[in-house]
Every structure is written in C-alpha cells, then in structure tokens.
Motif scaffolding. Structure first.
Motif, mmCIF file in Angstrom:
data_model
loop_
_atom_site.group_PDB
_atom_site.id
_atom_site.type_symbol
_atom_site.label_atom_id
_atom_site.label_comp_id
_atom_site.label_asym_id
_atom_site.label_seq_id
_atom_site.Cartn_x
_atom_site.Cartn_y
_atom_site.Cartn_z
ATOM 1 N N PHE A 781 55.507 20.304 37.498
ATOM 2 C CA PHE A 781 54.966 18.983 37.127
ATOM 3 C C PHE A 781 55.500 17.955 38.122
ATOM 4 C CE2 PHE A 781 54.676 20.140 32.309
ATOM 5 C CZ PHE A 781 53.520 20.878 32.565
ATOM 6 N N GLY A 782 54.632 17.086 38.577
ATOM 7 C CA GLY A 782 55.023 16.066 39.547
ATOM 8 C C GLY A 782 54.619 16.408 40.970
ATOM 9 N N TRP A 783 54.374 17.697 41.250
ATOM 10 C CA TRP A 783 53.888 18.084 42.595
ATOM 11 C C TRP A 783 52.391 17.788 42.707
ATOM 12 C CZ3 TRP A 783 55.747 23.632 44.384
ATOM 13 C CH2 TRP A 783 56.863 23.486 45.227
ATOM 14 N N THR A 784 52.003 17.244 43.834
ATOM 15 C CA THR A 784 50.559 17.084 44.089
ATOM 16 C C THR A 784 50.033 18.122 45.066
ATOM 17 O OG1 THR A 784 51.043 15.466 45.839
ATOM 18 C CG2 THR A 784 50.636 14.612 43.616
ATOM 19 N N SER A 785 50.927 18.738 45.807
ATOM 20 C CA SER A 785 50.527 19.824 46.714
ATOM 21 C C SER A 785 51.755 20.686 47.004
ATOM 22 C CB SER A 785 49.954 19.275 48.043
ATOM 23 O OG SER A 785 50.928 18.531 48.742
ATOM 24 N N PRO A 786 51.558 22.011 47.191
ATOM 25 C CA PRO A 786 52.689 22.890 47.506
ATOM 26 C C PRO A 786 53.113 22.715 48.960
ATOM 27 C CG PRO A 786 50.658 24.144 47.517
ATOM 28 C CD PRO A 786 50.302 22.765 47.082
ATOM 29 N N PRO A 787 54.317 23.121 49.281
ATOM 30 C CA PRO A 787 54.789 23.000 50.668
ATOM 31 C C PRO A 787 53.931 23.844 51.618
ATOM 32 C CG PRO A 787 56.598 23.475 49.167
ATOM 33 C CD PRO A 787 55.350 23.667 48.387
ATOM 34 N N LEU A 788 53.892 23.426 52.861
ATOM 35 C CA LEU A 788 53.212 24.178 53.923
ATOM 36 C C LEU A 788 54.254 24.933 54.740
ATOM 37 C CD1 LEU A 788 50.643 21.475 55.140
ATOM 38 C CD2 LEU A 788 50.217 23.429 53.633
ATOM 39 N N LEU A 789 53.926 26.171 55.097
ATOM 40 C CA LEU A 789 54.824 27.019 55.872
ATOM 41 C C LEU A 789 54.304 27.181 57.296
ATOM 42 C CD1 LEU A 789 55.405 29.826 53.210
ATOM 43 C CD2 LEU A 789 56.725 27.729 53.548
ATOM 44 N N ALA A 790 55.110 27.827 58.136
ATOM 45 C CA ALA A 790 54.737 28.107 59.532
ATOM 46 C C ALA A 790 54.339 26.836 60.259
ATOM 47 C CB ALA A 790 53.620 29.148 59.594
ATOM 48 N N VAL A 794 50.216 27.268 57.006
ATOM 49 C CA VAL A 794 49.854 28.109 55.859
ATOM 50 C C VAL A 794 50.414 27.501 54.579
ATOM 51 C CG1 VAL A 794 50.003 30.405 54.842
ATOM 52 C CG2 VAL A 794 49.913 30.154 57.333
ATOM 53 N N PRO A 795 49.562 27.201 53.559
ATOM 54 C CA PRO A 795 50.074 26.697 52.284
ATOM 55 C C PRO A 795 50.618 27.847 51.429
ATOM 56 C CG PRO A 795 47.706 26.854 52.185
ATOM 57 C CD PRO A 795 48.086 27.220 53.590
ATOM 58 N N LEU A 796 51.604 27.510 50.601
ATOM 59 C CA LEU A 796 52.089 28.493 49.633
ATOM 60 C C LEU A 796 51.005 28.775 48.606
ATOM 61 C CD1 LEU A 796 55.772 27.613 48.612
ATOM 62 C CD2 LEU A 796 54.904 29.860 49.261
ATOM 63 N N LEU A 797 50.913 30.021 48.226
ATOM 64 C CA LEU A 797 50.018 30.395 47.141
ATOM 65 C C LEU A 797 50.838 30.400 45.856
ATOM 66 C CD1 LEU A 797 47.154 31.343 46.358
ATOM 67 C CD2 LEU A 797 47.979 33.702 46.660
ATOM 68 N N LEU A 798 50.490 29.507 44.918
ATOM 69 C CA LEU A 798 51.261 29.372 43.686
ATOM 70 C C LEU A 798 50.727 30.325 42.618
ATOM 71 C CD1 LEU A 798 51.610 25.473 43.441
ATOM 72 C CD2 LEU A 798 53.190 27.120 44.452
ATOM 73 N N HIS A 799 51.618 31.163 42.106
ATOM 74 C CA HIS A 799 51.323 31.953 40.921
ATOM 75 C C HIS A 799 51.989 31.222 39.755
ATOM 76 C CE1 HIS A 799 50.263 36.126 42.792
ATOM 77 N NE2 HIS A 799 49.658 35.126 43.406
ATOM 78 N N LEU A 800 51.217 30.423 39.008
ATOM 79 C CA LEU A 800 51.748 29.607 37.926
ATOM 80 C C LEU A 800 51.868 30.456 36.677
ATOM 81 C CD1 LEU A 800 49.640 26.406 38.684
ATOM 82 C CD2 LEU A 800 52.005 26.887 39.338
ATOM 83 N N LEU A 801 53.079 30.424 36.091
ATOM 84 C CA LEU A 801 53.402 31.332 34.985
ATOM 85 C C LEU A 801 53.498 30.585 33.665
ATOM 86 C CD1 LEU A 801 56.294 33.284 36.771
ATOM 87 C CD2 LEU A 801 53.833 33.784 36.820
ATOM 88 N N SER A 802 53.252 31.301 32.589
ATOM 89 C CA SER A 802 53.439 30.767 31.231
ATOM 90 C C SER A 802 54.923 30.716 30.923
ATOM 91 C CB SER A 802 52.722 31.672 30.235
ATOM 92 O OG SER A 802 53.439 32.900 30.104
ATOM 93 N N PRO A 803 55.328 30.060 29.815
ATOM 94 C CA PRO A 803 56.749 30.042 29.430
ATOM 95 C C PRO A 803 57.328 31.457 29.282
ATOM 96 C CG PRO A 803 55.546 28.389 28.205
ATOM 97 C CD PRO A 803 54.525 29.171 28.935
ATOM 98 N N ALA A 804 56.472 32.439 29.014
ATOM 99 C CA ALA A 804 56.966 33.812 28.880
ATOM 100 C C ALA A 804 56.991 34.545 30.215
ATOM 101 C CB ALA A 804 56.083 34.568 27.905
ATOM 102 N N GLY A 805 56.615 33.866 31.288
ATOM 103 C CA GLY A 805 56.641 34.467 32.605
ATOM 104 C C GLY A 805 55.405 35.250 32.950
ATOM 105 N N ARG A 806 54.321 35.082 32.184
ATOM 106 C CA ARG A 806 53.093 35.806 32.474
ATOM 107 C C ARG A 806 52.167 34.936 33.325
ATOM 108 N NH1 ARG A 806 53.982 37.015 26.930
ATOM 109 N NH2 ARG A 806 54.499 39.243 26.628
ATOM 110 N N PRO A 807 51.346 35.525 34.209
ATOM 111 C CA PRO A 807 50.451 34.736 35.072
ATOM 112 C C PRO A 807 49.482 33.900 34.238
ATOM 113 C CG PRO A 807 50.582 37.008 35.821
ATOM 114 C CD PRO A 807 51.263 36.966 34.482
ATOM 115 N N ALA A 808 49.395 32.614 34.580
ATOM 116 C CA ALA A 808 48.468 31.714 33.904
ATOM 117 C C ALA A 808 47.387 31.215 34.858
ATOM 118 C CB ALA A 808 49.219 30.533 33.302
ATOM 119 N N ALA A 809 47.727 31.059 36.134
ATOM 120 C CA ALA A 809 46.758 30.556 37.118
ATOM 121 C C ALA A 809 47.284 30.842 38.510
ATOM 122 C CB ALA A 809 46.525 29.066 36.933
#
Length: 857
Positions: A781-790, A794-809
């Motif tokens: 929360f509060g991020w508008t874009s993920p960091p860029l690498l290289a 190359v942008p980071l690919l975010l695997h957003l997880l639920s509170p239980a650690g399961r993939p949500a998006a």
C-alpha cells in the motif's frame, strides 16, 4: 566385312578378319581401325555378346607393330577369351594368341595377342612403364569399375602422355558411360600433338541379343532371403528349387548366379540327382575344372557361377538364367579398419547383364528369385570399387608410380579423401610409405608381392618366424575369401592341405615361397618351433595387428587392439570359443550392430601378440575421475587392449587437475557444490546478461562448461580429491567472473532484496524470465509503481499475496492494478479475511506487515 590393315599382322589373324564370324562388332571394326590410325585412341561401346572381346584384338593387331595386350577382369575370363580366339584361328593357345594370369602363362615369342588379367598388367606397368614390345593395350569391360582397372586405365593415360605417344589404347565398355571414358582417354594428350581434339573417338556397336522372357520367382511367404550370415538356408533351397523348375519348363543349358564360392558349392550339393551335368564356376577352381564348366558336353548342363560370368565371359549353350539376386562387394569401415566382402542385392544394371546371357544364342528366359515389386527398388548401378573398397593396395600402387597427389591421375572417380588418408596411415605403419606419401624400399618390395600390402608384410616378416612355407600357406589362404568352418583358420588350413582339388591355393603358395626366396631380409633367421595353432595366429596377427583381440573379463565378447568390440558367432560353436587371445583374419560390423562379427580367426598368445604388434605397445599413466573420486593408475596397453594396470600412489598435480576439468566438462557443472548463495548469484548474473548483455557474462551451463578454466582455473588447480572439489567456492568464482567496475554495480542493477513500503526487505526471485517479487498485498500500500531493475530497463513482476500467503494477483503495472484489478481482489479477500485492512484507496493507505489490525509485530 573385310578390315584394311596398315601394319603387318600374322597370317592367322589376317585370315580371321578376312572372313570373320557373324558377330555384330564386325560392323564397327573399320571405324575402330580409322580411329587408331588417326588418333591412336578409341572407345568401343558394345553390349555383351557382340563379339568385341573376340574380334577387336585382331583388328588392333593389324594397325600396330608389336604385341597387343588385352585385359580381362578375371583369370577365368582371360583364359576363356584366349582359348576362344585361338580356336577361331585353328591354333593351340600360346602361339599367335596367348594368355598370362597369376600362376599360369601360355605365350611365346610368336604371340601377337596376349590376354592378361588387369592386375597382372598393373604389375608390368610398375616394372616397365614404357611397355617395351607392346604396340597397343585393349582394356576390356572397363564399365565394371574394378579398382585395379580404374588405376590401370589412369596409368596408361599417363604413359601415353609422357613416355609412349605411339602406344595405342582401346577401352571397351558395355554401358552408356562410354563418353566419360572417352574424355578420360583424351585427358593426358599433348595439346600440340595429333590428339589435340580432346576426347577419344567412340565406336558404337548395336547389340543383337534375342528376346529374354522374365519370370518372377519370389520365395514362399515367410522365407527370409538373407540374415547376418548372408543368404539363408531356406532361400538357398528356393534357388535350387527354381533351377529344377527351369530344367523342367525351359530348354537349353542353365546358368545360375549366386553371390560367392560357398553359395556355389551349396547350390551344387542341392542339385544332386537332377537330370543334367552340374558344374561349379568360380575363380578358385583349377584351369581344368573351369574348362569343363565352360565346355559343352553330350548332356544338358547347369553351370552355377559367381558374378565372374556376368559380362566378361561367354558360356556356350546357355538359354536360361536363374538369378539369386545377390552379389558380393567390398565394403570398408575405415574408422575401425574393417574391410570385407559383403552380400548385397544386385543392381538393376547387373541383373540386366545377367539376363542377357540367356539371349545370345536365341530366345531365352531369366528366372529371377525375387518379385517384380522388389526389382523396382534395386539400385540402378553398383558403386565403383574406388568408393567402397579398402584403398591400401591402391595407395601403395600410386606411391610406387611416383604420384604424390592422386588427383593428378586420370581416374573416372577420385577416391574418398578419408579412405585415402586411412590407407596412407596403414602404409606408414607398415613401413611401406613415408610421411609425405612416397614409397619406401620396403614398400616397393611389398608392392611386388601378389597379395595386398598387409598380407605382404605378414609373408615377409612371418617367413623368418614360422618358416617360408608355412607363412606362404597362411597368406595364400588369407588372400582368398575363405569361409572357415566355425571361423577356425587353423582348421581351414588343414583342410586345404588335405584337399587335392586346392590346386589354385598350392600354386599361390609356391609363388609366395619364390617371392620370399628372392628377399634376403625375409630369409628365416629365427624360425620358431610353433604348432600350427599359434603359427597361423602369428601370421594372421602380422597381417592385421589392429585385429588382435583379447577376451573381455567376465564376458563372451572380445576387444580388438583397434578399440572395436567383436564377438564369435555362438550359433556355430567351435574350438575358438572361450580362448583368451585371437588373431582375427576377417570381421565385419553391420550397421546398427555394436560389435563386429568375427568370421575367421586363429588362436594366439600374449607373447606372440606383442611380437606381431610391438608398435602398438605403450605404457601410459592415466588419471581419471571415476565413481566420484580421482583414480590414478599406470596401464600397459597393446593398442586398446589393457595388458596390466597398477595404482599410481602420487599422480602429478597437473594430471589430477586435468582429470577434474574433464569430469566437470563431461558430467556438467552440477558436479560442483552449488550453495543457495551461489545459485542466487548465478540467477542475478544471468538476468543482467539477458537484460543488458556485455560485459555481464553468460553463466548458462554451456558457457560455464566451455570456459571452465577461465572462471574456475585457479581453484581447480588445487583439487586433488572429491572433497577438494566440494570445497570450491563457486560464489566467489562467479563474482570474479564479472569485470570491474561493473562488479561494483551488481547490487544496484540486480539487488538481492528490495525494501517495500511496509519496511520489509524481501528477496527477489531471479530464476524466472522476469524477476519476481512475491509480497503480501498490504505491504505495498502506498506504492504507485514497482522498482525498475537493470538500470531502469526491466520492471519487477509483483506476485501479490493474500494474508495467508496465497497468490491473489500478478502485475507489473501497479497503477493499472489499483484502478482496475484491486477492487475485485478487495471484494474477494475482504470477505475471507475481515480482520485485515482493505482500504478503498490503497495509494494513500499505510502499508503494514502485520497479519491483522489487532496485533502488532
């Protein structure tokens, strides 16, 4: 048709040409005489049965001064052609018409036409390149493309161009390749001389064969025609049955074609009791036996022949041909040094020539022991021997002629480069050739022995070890296509000694003894008191030291000194089975088979193996990586055969390092100890190499294995054991692979971890195609874009997880996700996790690493 003569010719030959027999070639003789008178060269293109072998030599004799030498591809054909021509002029053989073949010569000073085998003429050319006293050479059956015929033609072109411009040359062919031969004959002529027009004239004679009816006689269903030993007994029975059918349903004598001597003898046995005289016809028979087969008698005849009767030999009385459909041709595995005669399906061209034998006297029939459908799949023409045969003898002949480059010779086809290289390597090992391709004095002696070079070496060196007579006996036996019972050459030799019909073999033994008597270096000096069992093996081993074989420990197979595996045919067990050492005389390896099959061999001992193949003896120190450890030993070898092996207590450090390098190179870099840190670092470097390229190094398996010494060299040099190998610091080695100053930017361009708005430092997964950050949704929360690498590539690919650690998006575009994806995810997760914060505006909501609002962490 009368032929005008421009040179003196003997009265019997003149009388023959004044009233020649009614043969089709007569129409072409004036054109031949004209071509020889103006150009000195000619190619006669005439099918079998047109009379070219009979009438062309007398016509040539009419335009030259001196002897006319006529070549034939076999001893049988040479003797038969001479007898036929002598009969026509009413003289015995040896007067106006004579012949010379290996071990048999009937000619005199009066002889004007001498018929010889091609190999014999090749020997004469090497001794006397100018062919003193010879006015013309007629090369018959050049279309058969035997190796010695191709070479003889090339040498004669060379002789005519450089030594004897007056020598007349005639090549006779039964195929449409006459134009190629004509161009070759004209290749070596002087451009300023009378032959400047190029190709030799071609005299074409139409054939006059009677119609031949084709009868297809395929074997019964379920009968295999061949197996790994040649034609099967069941198919052999079928061939004999077809001959019986021919005798009942057709008139005239029957000519039967089978592939080899063993098949000839087997067919003759199967035809016992038929109402006809059955004769064998092949090159091992005595002259008297061959004459009987070729002479008509009071009863109907069946002549069972090898391919010797295919095109170069007239068999009178034949109106029916039975063709088994196979021939025996040379095949060579140059890499393993295995050369042998193999049974192959006949070509369509050869099948037509065989069939033509039934149409010379009148309408005839050919009974083919295969189907019409199978006939359509036969190859059009057989391959020339120069493309398939062992070229060792050919290469020695070329060297003795003085040619360092075979491409300078007028050959219809150049030999394969790899086959010539293999042949020259053998000759250098035998001491017959220098490294630059010249013939040595020993090589010239070997070339004068009427057997191939390996056997010549066995004769010359073996005479001093086992005696001249016994060495000659074994070499004479090996020079033929011997099918030893059970593969036992000792038994085969004893059988030849006891066989009164083995006259051809005995004459060859006598000739070889005479050769030894003329070579002082080969006179017996240390003759051993050896039994036949091992004496035969020693001579065989001298001929083919690379085929010395030792039984594999705990197995029935053998390993030859060449490195090729081999096995006896256990379906026909004999006295060779189980012996520790063998000298292999003949072996073949068929496509798809792991091991060669031993067809003929003799017993041997280790001491005699070392004597025969001393040049293959070696003592080597060997350090290898075996079973996860360094194994060092000193091995005593005879070629690929291990004689003994003892451990090496203190192997050289360089050898150990080399073994480790070889192990890593062959088994892969997984052999190294890869820690979690090393795996992670490699993934980061791989990402930068893909994203940026140079100077970030390639760290894939192939690159790391290929450049092993570059990035692991210093550490590998210190390895002495598997334990040392596990101690290698792969992480440090990988870091050292990155050049400076780029190495200082590694954490900026591809950080190991990234800090998210919640304050957590989370590891980036670089093992995917695009770097992945797996993080709980509330922590970004509060991020508008993920960091860029290289460097922003190359942008980071975010695997957003639920509170239980399961993939949500999954997203790499956080702005778009907050607007479009988050509302749906919020609605889903809010119902399942009501105690967690699910703000409507995630851009302004505080990030948190806590799992619920009521608990601080």
């Amino acid at each position: 048709m009368r032929v005008r003569h421009t040179a003196r010719v003997s009265d019997p030959l003149r009388h023959l040409l004044a009233a020649p027999p009614d043969l089709p070639v007569t129409a072409g003789l004036p054109a031949l005489v004209e071509a020889l008178g103006t150009r000195g060269l000619a190619v006669v293109h005439a099918p079998p049965g047109t009379g070219k072998t009979t009438l062309v030599p007398p016509a040539v004799a009419g335009v030259v001064t001196g002897r006319v030498v006529v070549t034939q591809p076999s001893r049988i054909a040479a003797r038969a052609a001479a007898r036929r021509l002598a009969d026509l002029i009413g003289e015995p053989v040896g007067e106006t018409v004579g012949y010379s073949v290996r071990g048999d010569r009937r000619s005199s000073r009066r002889t004007r036409v001498e018929i010889v085998t091609t190999g014999l003429l090749l020997r004469r050319l090497q001794r006397d390149p100018e062919l003193v006293g010879v006015g013309a050479v007629v090369l018959d059956e050049v279309h058969e493309r035997h190796l010695d015929a191709d070479l003889t033609l090339a040498l004669l072109v060379d002789v005519r161009a450089n030594l004897r411009e007056d020598l007349r040359l005639v090549a006779m062919s039964a195929t449409v390749e006459a134009e190629r031969t004509a161009a070759l004959l004209g290749r070596g002529v002087d451009p300023e001389g009378p032959d400047a027009a190029g190709s030799a004239p071609v005299v074409r004679v139409p054939g006059a064969l009677h119609p031949v009816r084709e009868v297809w006689c395929p074997p019964p269903a379920g009968v295999r025609r061949t197996d790994d030993r040649g034609i099967t007994p069941a198919f052999h029975d079928h061939v004999a049955a077809t001959v019986r059918r021919a005798l009942v349903g057709h008139e005239g004598d029957v000519l039967v074609f089978v592939p080899g001597v063993a098949e000839v003898e087997g067919t003759v046995r199967r035809l016992a009791g038929v109402d006809a005289d059955v004769h064998a016809l092949h090159g091992r028979l005595s002259g008297a036996e061959q004459d009987r087969a070729l002479s008509e008698g009071p009863r109907r005849r069946v002549i069972v022949s090898t391919a010797v009767a295919e095109s170069s030999l007239t068999v009178p009385g034949v109106r029916v041909v039975v063709d088994a459909g196979f021939s025996r041709e040379p095949r060579t595995d140059h890499r393993r040094g295995l050369a042998s005669l193999v049974t192959v399906a006949v070509s369509r061209a050869a099948a037509e020539q065989r069939a033509g034998r039934a149409g010379r006297l009148g309408p005839g029939a050919v009974l083919r022991c295969w189907s019409e459908a199978d006939h359509a799949h036969l190859v059009a023409h057989p391959e020339p021997e120069i493309a398939t045969a062992d070229l060792t003898a050919f290469a020695l002949e070329v060297a003795c002629w003085g040619s360092r480059d075979v491409r300078d010779l007028a050959l219809l086809d150049q030999p394969p480069a790899h086959a010539m290289a293999a042949a020259r390597e053998v000759l250098v090992d035998l001491g017959a050739m220098t490294e630059d391709g010249g013939a040595t004095p020993r090589g010239r002696v070997m070339a004068g022995v009427p057997v191939e070079p390996r056997l010549a070496r066995a004769l010359i060196d073996g005479a001093g070890l086992v005696g001249a007579r016994r060495a000659a006996e074994v070499v004479a036996m090996l020079s033929e296509d011997v099918r030893a019972p059970g593969g036992d050459l000792v038994a085969a030799l004893r059988s030849l000694r006891a066989d009164r019909r083995a006259g051809t073999w005995r004459r060859q033994v006598t000739r070889l003894e005479e050769v030894v008597a003329h070579q002082s270096a080969a006179e017996p000096s240390g003759t051993r008191a050896l039994t036949d069992d091992v004496a035969v093996g020693l001579v065989v081993a001298l001929s083919h030291p690379d085929r010395i074989a030792r039984k594999r420990p705990g197995a029935t197979g053998y390993l030859m000194a060449s490195g090729t595996g081999a096995a006896l045919d256990l379906r026909s067990p004999g006295p060779l089975v189980g012996l520790e050492w063998l000298a292999v005389g003949d072996a073949e390896r068929r496509p798809g088979q792991r091991e060669a099959r031993i067809r003929a061999a003799a017993p041997l001992t280790e001491d005699l193996a070392l004597e025969a193949a001393g040049s293959l003896w070696a003592e080597v120190d060997e350090v290898t990586w075996t079973g996860g450890r360094v194994l060092a030993r000193r091995r005593t070898l005879l070629g690929a055969i291990e004689l003994s092996s003892v451990p090496l207590g203190d192997p050289p450090a360089e050898a150990v390092s080399h073994a480790i390098r070889e192990a890593v190179a062959s088994e892969g870099i997984a052999l190294l100890s890869w820690t979690e840190a090393a795996v992670a670092l490699r993934a980061r470097l791989d990402f930068l190499h893909r994203a940026i390229g140079d100077p970030w190094p390639d760290v894939g398996d192939t690159a790391l294995t290929r450049d092993l010494d570059t990035w692991l060299g210093p550490q590998l040099a210190r390895v002495r054991s598997a334990q040392d190998l596990r101690r290698i610091d792969v992480t440090a080695a990988l870091r050292a692979r990155v050049p400076w100053p780029e190495a200082g930017r590694l954490d900026d361009l591809a950080p190991e971890r990234v800090e998210v708005p919640s304050g957590s430092r989370i590891r980036i997964d670089y093992s995917q195609e695009q770097p992945v950050l797996a993080v709980r949704l509330q922590e970004v929360f509060g991020w508008t874009s993920p960091p860029l690498l290289a460097g922003g590539r190359v942008p980071l690919l975010l695997h957003l997880l639920s509170p239980a650690g399961r993939p949500a998006a999954v997203t790499a575009d956080l702005e778009s996700f907050w607007d479009n994806g988050y509302p749906g995810v919020r609605a889903d997760l809010r119902g399942r996790y009501p105690k967690h914060a699910w703000p409507e505006d995630p851009r302004s909501a505080p990030a948190t690493a806590r799992t619920n609002r009521g608990r601080r962490g």
